[in-house]
Design a protein around this motif. Sequence first.
Motif, PDB file in Angstrom:
ATOM      1  N   ALA A 371       0.844  -1.190   0.000  1.00 21.57           N
ATOM      2  CA  ALA A 371       0.000   0.000   0.000  1.00 21.57           C
ATOM      3  C   ALA A 371       0.883   1.245   0.000  1.00 21.57           C
ATOM      4  O   ALA A 371       1.640   1.479   0.946  1.00 21.57           O
ATOM      5  CB  ALA A 371      -0.926   0.005   1.215  1.00 21.57           C
ATOM      6  N   VAL A 372       0.804   2.014  -1.073  1.00 27.14           N
ATOM      7  CA  VAL A 372       1.494   3.299  -1.158  1.00 27.14           C
ATOM      8  C   VAL A 372       0.482   4.370  -0.761  1.00 27.14           C
ATOM      9  O   VAL A 372      -0.493   4.617  -1.484  1.00 27.14           O
ATOM     10  CB  VAL A 372       2.033   3.544  -2.586  1.00 27.14           C
ATOM     11  CG1 VAL A 372       2.746   4.898  -2.657  1.00 27.14           C
ATOM     12  CG2 VAL A 372       2.971   2.424  -3.000  1.00 27.14           C
ATOM     13  N   VAL A 373       0.682   4.981   0.394  1.00 31.76           N
ATOM     14  CA  VAL A 373      -0.266   5.937   0.963  1.00 31.76           C
ATOM     15  C   VAL A 373       0.251   7.350   0.704  1.00 31.76           C
ATOM     16  O   VAL A 373       1.372   7.692   1.101  1.00 31.76           O
ATOM     17  CB  VAL A 373      -0.459   5.694   2.470  1.00 31.76           C
ATOM     18  CG1 VAL A 373      -1.490   6.667   3.043  1.00 31.76           C
ATOM     19  CG2 VAL A 373      -0.894   4.247   2.726  1.00 31.76           C
ATOM     20  N   PHE A 374      -0.561   8.150   0.048  1.00 35.74           N
ATOM     21  CA  PHE A 374      -0.135   9.484  -0.356  1.00 35.74           C
ATOM     22  C   PHE A 374      -0.450  10.524   0.719  1.00 35.74           C
ATOM     23  O   PHE A 374      -1.290  10.311   1.602  1.00 35.74           O
ATOM     24  CB  PHE A 374      -0.808   9.871  -1.680  1.00 35.74           C
ATOM     25  CG  PHE A 374      -0.363   9.008  -2.837  1.00 35.74           C
ATOM     26  CD1 PHE A 374       0.787   9.317  -3.541  1.00 35.74           C
ATOM     27  CD2 PHE A 374      -1.072   7.871  -3.191  1.00 35.74           C
ATOM     28  CE1 PHE A 374       1.215   8.521  -4.591  1.00 35.74           C
ATOM     29  CE2 PHE A 374      -0.662   7.076  -4.243  1.00 35.74           C
ATOM     30  CZ  PHE A 374       0.493   7.395  -4.941  1.00 35.74           C
ATOM     31  N   GLN A 392      -6.630   9.288   3.343  1.00 30.23           N
ATOM     32  CA  GLN A 392      -5.580   9.571   2.381  1.00 30.23           C
ATOM     33  C   GLN A 392      -5.729   8.699   1.130  1.00 30.23           C
ATOM     34  O   GLN A 392      -6.139   7.544   1.201  1.00 30.23           O
ATOM     35  CB  GLN A 392      -4.206   9.313   3.019  1.00 30.23           C
ATOM     36  CG  GLN A 392      -3.846  10.336   4.096  1.00 30.23           C
ATOM     37  CD  GLN A 392      -2.680   9.885   4.943  1.00 30.23           C
ATOM     38  OE1 GLN A 392      -2.873   9.172   5.923  1.00 30.23           O
ATOM     39  NE2 GLN A 392      -1.472  10.298   4.576  1.00 30.23           N
ATOM     40  N   ASN A 393      -5.363   9.289  -0.017  1.00 29.48           N
ATOM     41  CA  ASN A 393      -5.321   8.504  -1.250  1.00 29.48           C
ATOM     42  C   ASN A 393      -4.320   7.370  -1.088  1.00 29.48           C
ATOM     43  O   ASN A 393      -3.300   7.506  -0.400  1.00 29.48           O
ATOM     44  CB  ASN A 393      -4.892   9.365  -2.434  1.00 29.48           C
ATOM     45  CG  ASN A 393      -5.805  10.565  -2.680  1.00 29.48           C
ATOM     46  OD1 ASN A 393      -5.355  11.590  -3.147  1.00 29.48           O
ATOM     47  ND2 ASN A 393      -7.079  10.446  -2.363  1.00 29.48           N
ATOM     48  N   ALA A 394      -4.598   6.233  -1.718  1.00 32.26           N
ATOM     49  CA  ALA A 394      -3.682   5.088  -1.615  1.00 32.26           C
ATOM     50  C   ALA A 394      -3.769   4.245  -2.879  1.00 32.26           C
ATOM     51  O   ALA A 394      -4.845   4.100  -3.474  1.00 32.26           O
ATOM     52  CB  ALA A 394      -4.029   4.227  -0.394  1.00 32.26           C
ATOM     53  N   LEU A 395      -2.633   3.736  -3.289  1.00 24.49           N
ATOM     54  CA  LEU A 395      -2.568   2.747  -4.361  1.00 24.49           C
ATOM     55  C   LEU A 395      -2.144   1.438  -3.718  1.00 24.49           C
ATOM     56  O   LEU A 395      -1.074   1.355  -3.107  1.00 24.49           O
ATOM     57  CB  LEU A 395      -1.553   3.157  -5.427  1.00 24.49           C
ATOM     58  CG  LEU A 395      -1.359   2.168  -6.578  1.00 24.49           C
ATOM     59  CD1 LEU A 395      -2.637   2.020  -7.384  1.00 24.49           C
ATOM     60  CD2 LEU A 395      -0.213   2.599  -7.481  1.00 24.49           C
TER      61      LEU A 395
END
Length: 509
Positions: A371-374, A392-395
């Motif tokens: 999980a890449v949390v922006f 937060q946005n996350a990919l």
Amino acid sequence: MSPTGRPNPLRDPRDRRLPRIAGPCSMVIFGVTGDLSRKKVMPAIYDLANRGLLPPGFSLVGFARRDWEDQDFAQIVHDAVKQHARTEFRQEVWDQLAEGFRFVAGAFDDDEAFDTLRRTLLELDEARGTGGNHAFYLAIPPGLFGTVASQLQEHGLAEDPNAWRRVVVEKPFGHDLASARELNEVLGEVFPSGSIFRIDHYLGKETVQNILAMRFANEMFEPLWNSNYVDHVQISMAEDVGIGGRAGYYDGIGAARDVIQNHLLQLLALVAMEEPTSFDADSLRVEKEKVLAAVVLAKPLNRSTARGQYVEGWAGGEKVPGFLQEEGIAKDSRTETFAAITVEVENRRWAGVPFYLRTGKRLARRVTEVAVVFKRAPHLPFSEHSTEELTQNALVVRVQPDEGMTLRFGSKVPGTALEIRDVSMDFAYGGSFTESSPEAYERLILDVLLGDPPLFPRHEEVELSWKILDPVLEHWARTGSPEPYASGAWGPSSSFAMLSRHGRTWRRP
């Protein structure tokens, strides 16, 4: 081709336009009676044959201390294939494959058995056309690698000037930096570096390889892939089962050695690495090694790491025993079944971005994800009540199960009011592609037979990983027992404190 007219480095032309078929060869499996061979290696070999990716004369030799004949070994493989193969069973494929089965009985220090193995491989070269090309799969404990490697060398099996010889080894690659170096030296005395294939099966998974495709084949992600926009990264591998019948292996190894040192640090390297000049083995390894060399542990370790040990509880609606109640586990064992660490990558791209790595057994569900949390938007021109649910946005890259990716972002809720709520855009492999994903061992075994090593960590990567983990293990050895956590939960409270003291929380998959 790319729009520039140059070949697309992310597309291997052999995969789509020409099948990647192994040339004449055989494989010898040491430890053929173990779970790894039965559940993974043998079924993967059949699946490769079923897909037409093995040569007609491919041969499989089993080596073990069993009073078996060739047909007994064939029955063992047959049962393993019927139970664990991914593709359908086809009699004509099986019949052709089984013609190349041989079995050699003997112990690993038995000179006569290795003489028999040499004669067997020579016979296969003549009868099956294997051409002197042989891969030796060591599905055995690392302590036996040296014995088998020495026997292969002494009996003239480790090299051939007119053919290739390769050795395949499974993790764990040692239990600390010193033992990893010793293991590398033992194998390096017999086989050249390019002939040693260290299998980390996570690197054979489609979704792990898709991290590279997602990053470097799409313009939309890479400009955001840095400390200007990324708040933190979470890499998790959770299992909902206990240790099962692996007490002999697991006790004394623990979650950190079993998973963080290899799987999770390899995932970190793929997420954080710079774009390679090409996707050949050397270019990929150079970039991964740069990242691992730049990784440092967040301090102090008593606040940036966590370890736990599951106790009895409920999992899947059933009452399950704690780790210390598992058969074969010492009642005073200090082996951790949950481990979490915080690291940073000290380079320009990632300065100040924490990477949280965690793994555990008997957790709430089985899942592996990145999980890449922006970071939050610096200014929100909405009222306080309009965005109270916004996170937060996350990919999120889902490695297993339900392989795919999810992008989380804020969107307006239908209606007259300006209300913002989290939504997810989801990509699932099963829904987007008609092709079924090959099992990781299929890809990796085929790469061994092709001599194609991009997905195999080199000894420098192994040693760099141990340099990262060793101080954590030494710290834990000095600080008592792991913290208990209930089976079916998400780990010990100390793992949540790792993030909460910085205003963050673990994702709930």
